[in-house]
Structures are given as structure tokens and as C-alpha cells.
Design a protein around this motif. Sequence first.
Motif, mmCIF file in Angstrom:
data_model
loop_
_atom_site.group_PDB
_atom_site.id
_atom_site.type_symbol
_atom_site.label_atom_id
_atom_site.label_comp_id
_atom_site.label_asym_id
_atom_site.label_seq_id
_atom_site.Cartn_x
_atom_site.Cartn_y
_atom_site.Cartn_z
ATOM 1 N N VAL A 1 5.459 7.411 -6.893
ATOM 2 C CA VAL A 1 4.007 7.569 -6.822
ATOM 3 C C VAL A 1 3.650 8.094 -5.439
ATOM 4 C CG1 VAL A 1 1.794 6.377 -6.927
ATOM 5 C CG2 VAL A 1 3.617 5.753 -8.509
ATOM 6 N N GLU A 2 2.861 9.144 -5.393
ATOM 7 C CA GLU A 2 2.547 9.790 -4.121
ATOM 8 C C GLU A 2 1.379 9.130 -3.402
ATOM 9 O OE1 GLU A 2 1.733 14.335 -2.396
ATOM 10 O OE2 GLU A 2 1.945 13.965 -4.558
ATOM 11 N N TYR A 3 0.434 8.553 -4.187
ATOM 12 C CA TYR A 3 -0.776 7.984 -3.594
ATOM 13 C C TYR A 3 -1.020 6.580 -4.119
ATOM 14 C CZ TYR A 3 -1.650 12.870 -2.395
ATOM 15 O OH TYR A 3 -1.539 14.144 -1.907
ATOM 16 N N ASP A 4 -1.732 5.770 -3.316
ATOM 17 C CA ASP A 4 -2.096 4.429 -3.755
ATOM 18 C C ASP A 4 -3.409 4.472 -4.530
ATOM 19 O OD1 ASP A 4 -4.180 4.652 -1.908
ATOM 20 O OD2 ASP A 4 -3.757 2.753 -0.918
ATOM 21 N N TYR A 5 -3.961 3.306 -4.830
ATOM 22 C CA TYR A 5 -5.174 3.201 -5.648
ATOM 23 C C TYR A 5 -6.323 4.027 -5.075
ATOM 24 C CZ TYR A 5 -8.967 1.091 -8.319
ATOM 25 O OH TYR A 5 -10.045 0.897 -9.148
ATOM 26 N N PHE A 6 -6.449 4.056 -3.752
ATOM 27 C CA PHE A 6 -7.561 4.754 -3.104
ATOM 28 C C PHE A 6 -7.232 6.195 -2.728
ATOM 29 C CE2 PHE A 6 -8.982 0.351 -2.202
ATOM 30 C CZ PHE A 6 -10.274 0.453 -2.713
ATOM 31 N N GLY A 7 -6.065 6.667 -3.099
ATOM 32 C CA GLY A 7 -5.693 8.035 -2.758
ATOM 33 C C GLY A 7 -5.031 8.171 -1.412
ATOM 34 N N ASN A 8 -4.683 7.047 -0.786
ATOM 35 C CA ASN A 8 -3.957 7.105 0.480
ATOM 36 C C ASN A 8 -2.505 7.514 0.224
ATOM 37 O OD1 ASN A 8 -6.199 6.035 2.030
ATOM 38 N ND2 ASN A 8 -5.721 4.057 1.091
ATOM 39 N N LYS A 9 -2.006 8.417 1.015
ATOM 40 C CA LYS A 9 -0.644 8.909 0.813
ATOM 41 C C LYS A 9 0.371 7.822 1.154
ATOM 42 C CE LYS A 9 2.318 12.899 1.722
ATOM 43 N NZ LYS A 9 2.462 13.169 0.282
ATOM 44 N N ILE A 10 1.361 7.680 0.291
ATOM 45 C CA ILE A 10 2.418 6.698 0.501
ATOM 46 C C ILE A 10 3.577 7.398 1.202
ATOM 47 C CG2 ILE A 10 4.052 5.146 -0.624
ATOM 48 C CD1 ILE A 10 2.011 4.960 -2.946
ATOM 49 N N GLU A 11 3.917 6.917 2.360
ATOM 50 C CA GLU A 11 5.005 7.502 3.134
ATOM 51 C C GLU A 11 6.051 6.426 3.398
ATOM 52 O OE1 GLU A 11 2.492 10.934 5.510
ATOM 53 O OE2 GLU A 11 2.942 9.030 6.547
ATOM 54 N N GLY A 12 7.298 6.761 3.148
ATOM 55 C CA GLY A 12 8.348 5.767 3.295
ATOM 56 C C GLY A 12 8.302 4.773 2.163
ATOM 57 N N LEU A 13 8.637 3.523 2.446
ATOM 58 C CA LEU A 13 8.589 2.488 1.416
ATOM 59 C C LEU A 13 7.139 2.144 1.080
ATOM 60 C CD1 LEU A 13 11.401 0.034 2.560
ATOM 61 C CD2 LEU A 13 11.443 1.564 0.586
ATOM 62 N N PRO A 14 6.850 1.831 -0.186
ATOM 63 C CA PRO A 14 5.482 1.442 -0.542
ATOM 64 C C PRO A 14 5.165 0.046 -0.023
ATOM 65 C CG PRO A 14 6.922 1.168 -2.434
ATOM 66 C CD PRO A 14 7.752 1.813 -1.357
ATOM 67 N N ASP A 15 3.884 -0.253 0.115
ATOM 68 C CA ASP A 15 3.448 -1.622 0.388
ATOM 69 C C ASP A 15 3.495 -2.411 -0.914
ATOM 70 O OD1 ASP A 15 2.969 -0.588 2.866
ATOM 71 O OD2 ASP A 15 0.790 -0.794 2.796
ATOM 72 N N LEU A 16 3.254 -3.694 -0.835
ATOM 73 C CA LEU A 16 3.093 -4.502 -2.038
ATOM 74 C C LEU A 16 1.688 -4.306 -2.591
ATOM 75 C CD1 LEU A 16 4.791 -7.835 -0.880
ATOM 76 C CD2 LEU A 16 5.802 -5.978 -2.221
ATOM 77 N N GLY A 17 1.559 -4.367 -3.902
ATOM 78 C CA GLY A 17 0.252 -4.233 -4.531
ATOM 79 C C GLY A 17 -0.184 -2.791 -4.687
ATOM 80 N N ALA A 18 -1.440 -2.616 -5.095
ATOM 81 C CA ALA A 18 -1.977 -1.294 -5.444
ATOM 82 C C ALA A 18 -2.577 -0.548 -4.265
ATOM 83 C CB ALA A 18 -3.038 -1.467 -6.536
ATOM 84 N N ILE A 19 -2.789 -1.256 -3.124
ATOM 85 C CA ILE A 19 -3.525 -0.665 -2.006
ATOM 86 C C ILE A 19 -2.654 -0.694 -0.753
ATOM 87 C CG2 ILE A 19 -5.591 -0.839 -0.577
ATOM 88 C CD1 ILE A 19 -6.923 -2.321 -2.935
ATOM 89 N N GLN A 20 -2.501 0.457 -0.138
ATOM 90 C CA GLN A 20 -1.739 0.553 1.097
ATOM 91 C C GLN A 20 -2.520 -0.061 2.262
ATOM 92 O OE1 GLN A 20 1.500 1.516 -0.125
ATOM 93 N NE2 GLN A 20 1.550 2.721 1.764
ATOM 94 N N CYS A 21 -1.837 -0.790 3.098
ATOM 95 C CA CYS A 21 -2.457 -1.304 4.324
ATOM 96 C C CYS A 21 -2.592 -0.176 5.338
ATOM 97 C CB CYS A 21 -1.603 -2.423 4.924
ATOM 98 S SG CYS A 21 -1.493 -3.896 3.894
ATOM 99 N N LYS A 22 -3.654 -0.221 6.113
ATOM 100 C CA LYS A 22 -3.863 0.805 7.142
ATOM 101 C C LYS A 22 -3.475 0.270 8.514
ATOM 102 C CE LYS A 22 -7.479 3.316 4.689
ATOM 103 N NZ LYS A 22 -8.855 3.831 4.739
ATOM 104 N N LYS B 1 6.739 -3.446 2.534
ATOM 105 C CA LYS B 1 7.599 -4.480 1.954
ATOM 106 C C LYS B 1 7.956 -4.192 0.493
ATOM 107 C CE LYS B 1 7.807 -6.654 5.734
ATOM 108 N NZ LYS B 1 6.999 -7.788 6.078
ATOM 109 N N GLY B 2 7.495 -3.082 -0.042
ATOM 110 C CA GLY B 2 7.874 -2.717 -1.401
ATOM 111 C C GLY B 2 9.272 -2.127 -1.459
ATOM 112 N N ILE B 3 9.835 -2.098 -2.647
ATOM 113 C CA ILE B 3 11.142 -1.469 -2.854
ATOM 114 C C ILE B 3 10.949 -0.174 -3.630
ATOM 115 C CG2 ILE B 3 12.411 -3.636 -2.811
ATOM 116 C CD1 ILE B 3 12.480 -3.528 -5.889
ATOM 117 N N LYS B 4 11.894 0.723 -3.514
ATOM 118 C CA LYS B 4 11.858 1.972 -4.272
ATOM 119 C C LYS B 4 12.109 1.648 -5.740
ATOM 120 C CE LYS B 4 14.074 6.521 -4.693
ATOM 121 N NZ LYS B 4 12.785 7.235 -4.888
#
Length: 546
Positions: free
Chosen positions: A525-546, A505-508
Motif C-alpha cells: 500500500v502506497e498511502y495511508d488512510y489520509f493519503g500520507n505516503k508510506i515510506e519504509g515499514l508501515p506504522d500500526l493501524g490505518a493512519i501514519q504517525c507524523k 512498527k508494522g511488518i511487510k
Amino acid sequence: MNKLLLIIIVLLFASCSKEEQSKQIYYVNSETGSDTNNGMTPETAWKSFDRITKIELKPGAQILLASGSVFQGGLVLEDVSGTSDSPVEISMYKYSENTNLPVIDAKGFTNGITLLNCSNVVVSDLEITGNGGGVVQPGNSGQNMHCGVLVTTTTEGVYENIQLKNLKIRDVFFEDAGYKRGKDEVRTANGTQSYGWGIRVINQLEKAEIKSIVIENCVVSNVSHTGIKLTGRNQNISDVKLCNNRVLFSGGPGMQMSGVKNAHIQKNYIDHSGSNNDSRKWGRGSGLWTWGCSDVLIEHNSFRNANGPGDSAGCHIDFNCKNVVVQYCFSENNAGGFCEILGNNYNCAYRYNISVNDGHRVKGENGAFQEGKIFWLSGYNGDKPRKGPFNSYFYNNTIYVKKDIVTKIAVDRASSGVLIANNIFCIEGESKAVQGDQYKPETEGQSQVENIVFKNNLYLKKENWPVDVLIQDEDQIIGDPQFKNPGGLNKEDYIPGNIDLIKDKGIKIEPIPGDPIGLTIGLDVEYDYFGNKIEGLPDLGAIQCK
């Protein structure tokens, strides 16, 4: 041919032996040594630092202090230069079965270790203390330093490659126990009296440079002012790395940099900066702050429990900075707040950080003269007219504030170029707008804020962003991120569970209108707070949902 080969082997062996014999290795042992010895073996060690000042240290020289020894005094190296391949080293050697670090007790001396006009020097594996007994320096009027380690210059030139590693610096005070500071001292900008400092790097000469400073794996605890502080002039300190350090219960800031260019500050843990648990401490300070700096990357740090009646954020960007980025940091229970960007700053950012219960300070309570704020853009830049900050980026941060804290937000009228997007504001209690503490709108005019991109942020409730703040979100998202354990003190507690609300739900992030730079390290940004790779649109906040 065999005879010739034998001659070559003999010559090579003789050359190696001569090099080995000429290598300077000096041993110092406060228990068994004697200054009448030659210092060249553990059995013939010196007793004190007196002999060291009387020899010329060449590249590759080593000064080794016996484990378990306690040395009363200070070690001074002046005009000492190794090479990048053969630095001069000050470290320890194991003596007997004692594995404790050698201790330099500088009480009654100026500093524990002083590196004056030095290059290519490595200091490691030592413990340094100095609990009082500071020495008044000639010509000083009330402000004197007592440092665990001081790196400084008195002559023009380029000084480089100073490494401070695995040091334990504790209990450094200029004044003796029982000294009490006046109640107004904590209200001064940086303190006006004499203090103890952990590690200081100072270069006030216009025609001198200090380059390539590394401070890593050090623990600085219980000092009366700043834990680790670098002070340059016109950015004549450059190429700085501060990593894997711990700064605990410093009376001032945990770390602070002025006049520094090109710095990487990573994986440090700072707790209880601005401590006032000793009457000799200043009692005020952010976990980390920059002033007059450029190209500083601050990442993967923890800032916790900053205290003080003013300032005392987790990490704040003071005025006159460019390209300072704070990312992947955990900020928790800091009285002054989370995001603070002052005036005349250009292209600075907070992104992919987690903030928990920051900004709880209330102006007027317990001597506080500034409000704590979760978000503050301030045009203050000293005694000059308010200006900026310019092109401030604030995106993909996760912010949680518990119900019994009133969340405060301030945006200065002089701000120009602001992007706020993809953040989670999970604020359980009340929110309100406050003025920046030096901001006087009744005499300085109305808002001039322009070039605003403020959209696509998640709020627990609509009131999380007060309607009387100068800038407003044009497209709010309302909902509960369903954190794993809201209110917890671990980063894992802020993993969101409401996947449908947050995922993709994030925007570029694009440059702010009118900003040709964005961020020099890139907006993507290539990775989120925990080092998870961001692919496509980012999620909201600092942590990607799994």
C-alpha cells in the motif's frame, strides 16, 4: 481559387446547418406545455411523456424537462441506443426563475424511469419519487418492484454505457402509507414481498451483457428496500462505477451487488441502512455487500448506523466472491459489525479502514437473531457444506470499541489462509468469542483452519482477543495508541498520539503461505488512510504517525 474556397465554405455551412436542424432536442413542461405542440422549443414544449414514446430517438437526442415541473407518470425508453460520442440524454432545462429539479412522481406507475435494452444513455439532474401506488406486474406472485430508476434487459445482446448522474431519488415505496409488514418478513434472506427501490440494474439473461454502468453524485433517501442494487447472472454486469453517492435511511442495504465483475465503489456516504422508521420498510441491511462478484474495489466510503436483527454490517463480503478489497473506509455504529467475510470467498481483504463502535448488536435482544461481530470469518455458502473463506487478508485497520459494548469475534472452522497483522484493536470493554450464526461445531467437526499468519497487532489490553477464538496472535503488542479523541465520530479523532509505540512498527505484508495470488491489486500500500505516503515499514493501524 477564391471562388472555389467560397463554394467550400458555403457547403460546409450548409452541412453544419443541416446537422443542427436534424438534431433532436425535445422540451417537456408540465405547466405550460401541450401535447399538441411539436416539443422542439421551450415555447412549444410538450406537457407529458406520452409524445416521447411515439418518436424514434437517435444518437445525440435530448429530452429536457423544465425546472420546477412535476410530472405524474413514468418515462420508459425501450431499445434506445445512442453512441459513445453522441449518447441519448434525459436532463433538465431552466424554465423561468425556478431552479428546482424537475420531479417525476411515479406514484401509481411501475417506475420513475425505465431503461429497457438501452445503450449509451445519460440521465441527469432530475428528482424522482413514488410514495406508494405500486403496480402489480402480470405473473408476479407477491414480489413486485417500484423503482426510482430501473435499467434492465429482455432481449439478448450487449448493452453498455448507461450513466445516471446528479439524481435525487426519494420516498419510493410500493405500498401506500400505513401498510405494515409481518414480524417475520425481516428474518427472510432478502425479503419476500413488494418493495420500493432507489436504483436497480437487473440482467437475468444468460446471453445478454450490461457493461459500463456509472452512477455518480446521486442522493437516494427513504426507500423501502435497497438504495442502489445491481443484480447480474454469471457476472454479466461488468465495469461498474459507483462514486460520490449518498444513500440515507434505506429500508434495506444502502448498496448491494450480485453477479458483478470489475467494479469501483468509491467516495460514497451511506447512513442508516436497514432503517425501520416506516412500517413499509424491510428494516435490515448492511451499508454495502457483495455476492457472487469478482474484482471489486471498495474505497474511501463511509458506512454508518446500519440497523437490523441480522446482517447489517458496515460493509460485508457475502459468499462466492473473489478479489474484493475494502480499504480507506470509515465504519461506525453498525449493528452487525465491521469485517465479515463469508464462505467460498477467495483473496478478499480489509485494509487501512477505521472502525468505531461496530458490532454492538446482541443476539436475543430486540428481535436480533445474529450477534454483532467486529471480526467474522464464516464458512457459510448457502445450502452447501461449509467452505472457506480462503486467503483472507486483514491488515493495518484501526478499531475502536467503547467500554459498554461487548466485542464479539467469530472464526469458522472451515477458514483456510488467514493473515491478520499491523492492526490496532483498541477495545475498552469485554471481548468474547461467539459462533458464526449458521455454524454448528457439534455436528460439523472441529477446526480445520490452516495457513495462518497472525502477528504484530496492537491491543489496548491482552484480553482484547479472546483466548477461545480458533486462531491466536503469536506476537501481541500491548499498549494505548492514545487516539486524539477516542469515541469521536470523525476520522481525525483516531490519529494516534503514541508515536513510539506505533511508528515504523508494522511488518511487510507477504502472501499467505500456499497462496500464489495475494491480492490482484497488490499487497503493498502506497498511502495511508489520509493519503500520507508510506515510506519504509508501515506504522500500526490505518493512519501514519507524523
